[in-house]
Design a protein around this motif. Structure first.
Motif, mmCIF file in Angstrom:
data_model
loop_
_atom_site.group_PDB
_atom_site.id
_atom_site.type_symbol
_atom_site.label_atom_id
_atom_site.label_comp_id
_atom_site.label_asym_id
_atom_site.label_seq_id
_atom_site.Cartn_x
_atom_site.Cartn_y
_atom_site.Cartn_z
ATOM 1 N N UNK A 1 55.955 -7.569 42.266
ATOM 2 C CA UNK A 1 57.145 -7.441 41.428
ATOM 3 C C UNK A 1 56.896 -8.134 40.082
ATOM 4 N N UNK A 2 57.244 -7.445 39.002
ATOM 5 C CA UNK A 2 57.093 -8.001 37.667
ATOM 6 C C UNK A 2 55.797 -7.650 36.972
ATOM 7 N N UNK A 3 54.849 -7.025 37.677
ATOM 8 C CA UNK A 3 53.606 -6.607 37.031
ATOM 9 C C UNK A 3 53.892 -5.626 35.894
ATOM 10 N N UNK A 4 53.202 -5.788 34.781
ATOM 11 C CA UNK A 4 53.277 -4.819 33.691
ATOM 12 C C UNK A 4 52.183 -3.780 33.895
ATOM 13 N N UNK A 5 52.559 -2.514 33.839
ATOM 14 C CA UNK A 5 51.599 -1.444 34.084
ATOM 15 C C UNK A 5 51.827 -0.260 33.128
ATOM 16 N N UNK A 6 50.723 0.370 32.715
ATOM 17 C CA UNK A 6 50.776 1.656 32.019
ATOM 18 C C UNK A 6 50.962 2.736 33.072
ATOM 19 N N UNK A 7 51.811 3.694 32.795
ATOM 20 C CA UNK A 7 52.075 4.789 33.727
ATOM 21 C C UNK A 7 51.255 6.014 33.333
ATOM 22 N N UNK A 8 50.430 6.524 34.268
ATOM 23 C CA UNK A 8 49.785 7.822 34.066
ATOM 24 C C UNK A 8 50.818 8.903 34.385
ATOM 25 N N UNK A 9 51.165 9.757 33.388
ATOM 26 C CA UNK A 9 52.303 10.657 33.595
ATOM 27 C C UNK A 9 51.956 12.076 34.044
ATOM 28 N N UNK A 10 50.667 12.477 33.977
ATOM 29 C CA UNK A 10 50.324 13.894 34.145
ATOM 30 C C UNK A 10 50.059 14.210 35.609
ATOM 31 N N UNK A 11 51.054 13.909 36.440
ATOM 32 C CA UNK A 11 50.890 13.976 37.880
ATOM 33 C C UNK A 11 50.998 15.418 38.369
ATOM 34 N N UNK A 12 50.372 15.654 39.522
ATOM 35 C CA UNK A 12 50.427 16.966 40.148
ATOM 36 C C UNK A 12 51.090 16.897 41.509
ATOM 37 N N UNK A 13 50.647 17.779 42.401
ATOM 38 C CA UNK A 13 51.248 17.855 43.733
ATOM 39 C C UNK A 13 50.843 16.676 44.600
ATOM 40 N N UNK A 14 49.703 16.061 44.293
ATOM 41 C CA UNK A 14 49.249 14.895 45.037
ATOM 42 C C UNK A 14 48.400 15.200 46.250
ATOM 43 N N UNK A 15 48.286 16.477 46.645
ATOM 44 C CA UNK A 15 47.571 16.799 47.887
ATOM 45 C C UNK A 15 46.429 17.798 47.702
#
Length: 355
Positions: free
Chosen positions: A92-106
């Motif tokens: 909790x509280x970690x600062x992170x960059x978000x990778x946004x170009x997500x797909x179906x995941x499988x």
């Protein structure tokens, strides 16, 4: 959660209340601290893309649902996560960059961490709510990158403009550091490209733009030469600036006119990488493609592996910073309108209250 959302195409963003998501499975919930305002957001706000003779591609026909909180250049603080994300190094509280170009995941592409190539793309800020909000839900921990010592406002831009140009540049590498690489467009992507090329040790960077102000910004960022991209004779000016036809051109605008200018400036064996989404089309003479062994290649954002590599490259200040203007998140609509009017040098990054 609060969001500054598109409620109808081409209408002002509205501040609305949405349910704060509860993470399940591998999902991670973050509180948004920074969100970049990207040129792609203009097309999402407009609700369509110009496909030339194929007409308009309406985003609602592709599954985009309104209201939508845009924003795909996001840094945030970890709040909570689903049970399947336990033991993945989250706190909790970690600062992170978000990778946004997500797909179906499988699918195979997603499992190979080539999420941006998934045919069932579910990009954050496009098909799911993004960073123009107080919170964002990320599919799994591998989509989070530690910014380390980076300024979080600058780090947010790496999630789109950063990996977009990093991926495109890698498609023309390796090259002699003194061979000209032409960048068409000196906006946020153009300045980010100059920064990445300089960090890679490349010296001969030629920037093309119609704006004198942006050409000056390109020189300040480290371009060796600039070319006026307006009016007639642009191809000839590019060739003159480069001392001959060009081996590598990255078109960060990628409209009908810039594509033709770039194609006509290519050397034998040259490569044109098309990045921008300005719209339109251009026809290529097919015998010339073969006889001159030319390559025209599209490049769509980047993948998580490239984001991690870019952040590593940037650590310790090795990647020159692009100009960043901070605005409160509540100013999302006015920031977007400034970008539409072409009045932004570098990037506007929206910030949460108290940041």
């Amino acid at each position: 959660m609060r969001a500054w959302a598109v409620v109808a195409a081409k209408q002002p963003l509205q501040e609305i209340e949405l349910p704060t998501p509860e993470p399940t499975g591998k999902q991670v919930l973050l509180e948004v601290t920074h969100a970049g305002v990207c040129h792609s957001d203009i097309h999402i706000w407009e609700g369509e893309w110009d496909l030339g003779s194929r007409g308009k591609m309406r985003l609602t026909d592709r599954g985009v649902k309104l209201p939508l909180a845009m924003g795909h250049e996001v840094v945030g603080r970890v709040v909570k996560w689903g049970p399947e994300a336990e033991g993945k190094g989250l706190a909790v509280g970690q600062t992170r960059i978000v990778f946004p170009w997500v797909g179906c995941g499988v699918c195979a592409r997603c499992r190979a961490e080539e999420d941006n190539m998934c045919v069932q793309g579910k990009a954050l800020g496009v098909f799911q709510n993004g960073g123009y909000a107080t919170h964002i839900l990320v599919p799994e921990p591998r989509h989070l990158v530690d910014p380390g010592d980076l300024d979080p406002a600058l780090a947010a831009t790496y999630a789109c403009s950063g990996i977009t140009v990093f991926s495109a540049i890698n498609k023309v590498m390796p090259m002699d550091p003194d061979a000209p690489i032409v960048l068409i467009g000196a906006g946020g992507l153009g300045l980010q490209s100059i920064a990445v090329l300089k960090a890679m040790g490349h010296r001969n960077i030629v920037s093309v733009d119609v704006s004198a102000e942006k050409r000056e910004a390109a020189l300040d960022a480290g371009a060796a030469k600039v070319v006026d991209g307006g009016g007639e004779g642009v191809t000839a000016r590019i060739i003159e600036a480069c001392g001959g036809p060009v081996d590598a051109i990255i078109d960060l605008v990628n409209g009908s006119q810039t594509a033709r200018v770039a194609f006509d400036a290519l050397n034998k064996g040259g490569r044109l990488v098309q990045v921008g989404l300005f719209g339109g089309e251009f026809a290529v003479p097919l015998p010339v493609m073969a006889m001159r062994a030319l390559t025209v290649q599209g490049s769509y954002v980047g993948n998580p592996k490239e984001l991690r590599a870019l952040v590593k490259l940037a650590q310790g200040g090795r990647l020159p910073a692009i100009p960043v203007t901070r605005e409160p998140l509540r100013n999302a609509d006015s920031a977007l309108q400034r970008l539409i009017a072409g009045k932004v040098t570098g990037r506007i990054v929206l910030t949460a209250e108290g940041v």
